[in-house]
Design an enzyme around this catalytic site. Structure first.
Site, mmCIF file in Angstrom:
data_model
loop_
_atom_site.group_PDB
_atom_site.id
_atom_site.type_symbol
_atom_site.label_atom_id
_atom_site.label_comp_id
_atom_site.label_asym_id
_atom_site.label_seq_id
_atom_site.Cartn_x
_atom_site.Cartn_y
_atom_site.Cartn_z
ATOM 1 N N GLU A 55 20.153 6.915 -4.210
ATOM 2 C CA GLU A 55 19.150 7.303 -5.215
ATOM 3 C C GLU A 55 19.665 7.024 -6.619
ATOM 4 O OE1 GLU A 55 17.894 11.430 -4.655
ATOM 5 O OE2 GLU A 55 18.273 11.136 -2.534
ATOM 6 N N ILE A 84 17.555 28.467 -0.446
ATOM 7 C CA ILE A 84 17.009 27.632 0.627
ATOM 8 C C ILE A 84 17.666 27.968 1.966
ATOM 9 C CG2 ILE A 84 16.731 25.259 1.462
ATOM 10 C CD1 ILE A 84 16.584 24.414 -1.534
ATOM 11 N N ARG A 109 22.073 17.110 -1.465
ATOM 12 C CA ARG A 109 22.319 15.928 -2.296
ATOM 13 C C ARG A 109 23.050 14.904 -1.426
ATOM 14 N NH1 ARG A 109 19.030 17.534 -5.157
ATOM 15 N NH2 ARG A 109 19.102 18.097 -7.352
ATOM 16 N N HIS A 162 13.807 11.818 -0.773
ATOM 17 C CA HIS A 162 13.972 12.998 -1.638
ATOM 18 C C HIS A 162 12.613 13.666 -1.876
ATOM 19 C CE1 HIS A 162 16.824 14.865 -4.823
ATOM 20 N NE2 HIS A 162 15.926 15.764 -4.419
ATOM 21 N N ASP A 207 29.717 29.702 3.409
ATOM 22 C CA ASP A 207 29.431 29.783 1.972
ATOM 23 C C ASP A 207 30.548 30.614 1.351
ATOM 24 O OD1 ASP A 207 28.521 30.433 -0.620
ATOM 25 O OD2 ASP A 207 26.427 30.307 -0.004
HETATM 26 P P1 NAD Z 1 21.276 28.195 -4.527
HETATM 27 O O1 NAD Z 1 22.062 28.069 -5.757
HETATM 28 O O2 NAD Z 1 20.301 29.318 -4.372
HETATM 29 O O3 NAD Z 1 22.244 28.227 -3.263
HETATM 30 C C1 NAD Z 1 23.355 27.386 -3.109
HETATM 31 C C2 NAD Z 1 24.370 28.112 -2.254
HETATM 32 O O4 NAD Z 1 25.453 27.216 -2.008
HETATM 33 C C3 NAD Z 1 24.961 29.358 -2.954
HETATM 34 O O5 NAD Z 1 24.862 30.490 -2.108
HETATM 35 C C4 NAD Z 1 26.408 28.964 -3.192
HETATM 36 O O6 NAD Z 1 27.303 30.077 -3.081
HETATM 37 C C5 NAD Z 1 26.642 27.966 -2.077
HETATM 38 N N1 NAD Z 1 27.813 27.116 -2.305
HETATM 39 C C6 NAD Z 1 28.359 26.732 -3.499
HETATM 40 N N2 NAD Z 1 29.476 25.995 -3.276
HETATM 41 C C7 NAD Z 1 29.605 25.904 -1.932
HETATM 42 C C8 NAD Z 1 30.574 25.272 -1.092
HETATM 43 N N3 NAD Z 1 31.620 24.621 -1.604
HETATM 44 N N4 NAD Z 1 30.408 25.356 0.244
HETATM 45 C C9 NAD Z 1 29.353 26.036 0.776
HETATM 46 N N5 NAD Z 1 28.438 26.683 0.031
HETATM 47 C C10 NAD Z 1 28.551 26.605 -1.301
HETATM 48 O O7 NAD Z 1 20.512 26.784 -4.363
HETATM 49 P P2 NAD Z 1 19.252 26.459 -3.449
HETATM 50 O O8 NAD Z 1 17.993 26.711 -4.207
HETATM 51 O O9 NAD Z 1 19.434 27.080 -2.114
HETATM 52 O O10 NAD Z 1 19.400 24.868 -3.346
HETATM 53 C C11 NAD Z 1 20.536 24.273 -2.724
HETATM 54 C C12 NAD Z 1 20.610 22.812 -3.099
HETATM 55 O O11 NAD Z 1 19.501 22.114 -2.507
HETATM 56 C C13 NAD Z 1 20.436 22.537 -4.612
HETATM 57 O O12 NAD Z 1 21.659 22.645 -5.312
HETATM 58 C C14 NAD Z 1 19.883 21.145 -4.644
HETATM 59 O O13 NAD Z 1 20.927 20.214 -4.795
HETATM 60 C C15 NAD Z 1 19.225 20.969 -3.287
HETATM 61 N N6 NAD Z 1 17.774 20.825 -3.403
HETATM 62 C C16 NAD Z 1 17.184 19.713 -2.880
HETATM 63 C C17 NAD Z 1 15.811 19.567 -2.939
HETATM 64 C C18 NAD Z 1 15.147 18.371 -2.314
HETATM 65 O O14 NAD Z 1 14.023 18.033 -2.705
HETATM 66 N N7 NAD Z 1 15.757 17.718 -1.354
HETATM 67 C C19 NAD Z 1 15.021 20.542 -3.565
HETATM 68 C C20 NAD Z 1 15.644 21.684 -4.053
HETATM 69 C C21 NAD Z 1 17.030 21.809 -3.969
#
Ligand code: NAD
Length: 339
Positions: free
Chosen positions: A272, A163, A243, A295, A182
């Site tokens: 939530e 994302i 989250r 959400h 990151d």
């Molecule tokens: P992803 O796993 O592709 O990317 C997450 C990134 O966060 C990774 O590059 C990881 O290295 C990084 N990361 C891990 N720990 C970290 C830290 N301590 N500090 C900074 N970066 C860190 O996941 P994604 O598909 O990009 O999704 C990200 C998050 O978005 C999901 O985990 C989920 O909780 C949330 N999400 C929310 C919705 C919504 O409807 N609001 C939908 C999809 C995902």
């Protein structure tokens, strides 16, 4: 293909907006799709009596964000496949899934474009003060409100996965400078994406917009708190589509009330899962410079259709003993079949 002689194999679905096309993908392979009620206002975080009853017979479960604990998995040994529609799996005990011989999948590629769009929408809505303007006009007050631009601004992304990268791509159209924090990102990957990698403190101090795209882990729990908010550039806008627990909402409320932050766009809330935190969410939502959504960042017709189809395909492949798309496997405790 499924054998016509086998007894019905139930796939429990407890998500809203699971479309007929996705159900048909399972039914065409001989699986019986059963539904259990979700209390709409509970945002899909509770295991209801109806769900428990359906789990007695289910071999697979397509779900949103209810807690899947070791105790629950032990109670329902027939349940072999847990298919999360979405990507975050912080509500599921992945170690228990593995040690108890089950499979957990998610749906990467389903909702990310919708979430990236939502993050941009929130940056623009809060920056341009759309909510306030709309409310004024509803009261027949036509006085102009002066907002700020996203164009040319510095945007800090916390988390640069699927994302985060899509958000960065969209920000190119706004001539924004993108900072990324990151800890698991390699330098060359950041460089190739045209973003600047930096530490969290630097990102907070320099960014006009801060957008959270990291998973909920012990490291990111309340990453945005009184201490980190004190480092934020005055007037910056915080966007959270990851989250709710990444943000200490009481500290956020204080920062907004004190005028340290320019506003916030929030798709996710601690309330939530925790009804006790709903009060603080209401206080945040009452502020004129906060835009909230329940959400729903990934809830577009297109995204839901992609994710539903992928979840159904993962379940069907796993139950048929076929190869499950590798990028969807989160935790796999199944014993490999002999060739
Ligand atoms: P992803 O796993 O592709 O990317 C997450 C990134 O966060 C990774 O590059 C990881 O290295 C990084 N990361 C891990 N720990 C970290 C830290 N301590 N500090 C900074 N970066 C860190 O996941 P994604 O598909 O990009 O999704 C990200 C998050 O978005 C999901 O985990 C989920 O909780 C949330 N999400 C929310 C919705 C919504 O409807 N609001 C939908 C999809 C995902």
């Amino acid at each position: 293909m499924s054998s016509p002689l086998r007894s019905p194999v139930d796939v429990l679905v407890t998500i809203r907006f699971f479309d007929a096309e996705a159900a048909a993908r399972l039914e065409a392979r001989g699986y019986r799709v059963i539904r259990a009620d979700i209390a709409y206002d509970e945002l899909d975080t509770k295991i209801t009596v109806g769900i428990e009853r359906a789990l007695e017979t289910a071999h697979a479960w397509i779900l949103g964000t209810p807690p899947v604990t070791r105790e629950l998995l032990e109670r329902f040994p027939r349940l072999k496949v847990i298919a999360r529609r979405g990507v975050g799996y912080d509500s599921i005990d992945t170690a228990a899934v593995k040690s108890l011989g089950r499979l957990l999948t998610n749906t990467p590629g389903g909702g990310e474009p919708a979430v990236a769009d939502h993050a941009l929408a929130m940056m623009l809505a809060v920056g341009k003060r759309l909510g306030e303007s709309h409310q004024r006009m509803q009261a027949d007050d036509w006085r102009a409100i002066v907002g700020g631009e996203l164009f040319g601004k510095t945007v800090g992304l916390v988390g640069f996965g699927r994302i985060g990268r899509m958000v960065a791509k969209r920000l190119k159209g706004f001539d924004a400078r993108v900072l990324v924090f990151d800890p698991y990102l390699d330098h060359s990957s950041a460089e190739a994406s045209g973003v600047t990698q930096c530490g969290l403190n630097e990102l907070l101090a320099q960014s006009d917009f801060i957008s959270l795209h990291a998973p909920l882990t012990p490291e990111t729990d309340r990453l945005i708190n009184t201490q980190t908010l004190a480092l934020v550039k005055p007037g910056a806008i915080l966007v959270n589509t990851s989250r709710g627990e990444l943000v200490d909402e009481t500290a956020l409320l204080q920062a907004l009330e004190a005028g340290r932050l320019g506003g916030a766009g929030l798709d996710v809330f601690a309330g939530e899962k925790d009804p006790g935190a709903r009060g603080i969410a209401q206080k945040l939502l009452a502020l004129p410079n906060v835009v909230g959504t329940p959400h729903t960042a990934a809830s577009t017709r297109e995204s839901l259709a992609r994710a539903n189809a992928l979840a159904a395909d993962c379940v069907a492949a796993a139950l048929d003993g076929l190869e499950v798309p590798r990028h969807c496997i989160v935790s796999d405790g199944r014993v490999p079949q002999a060739a």
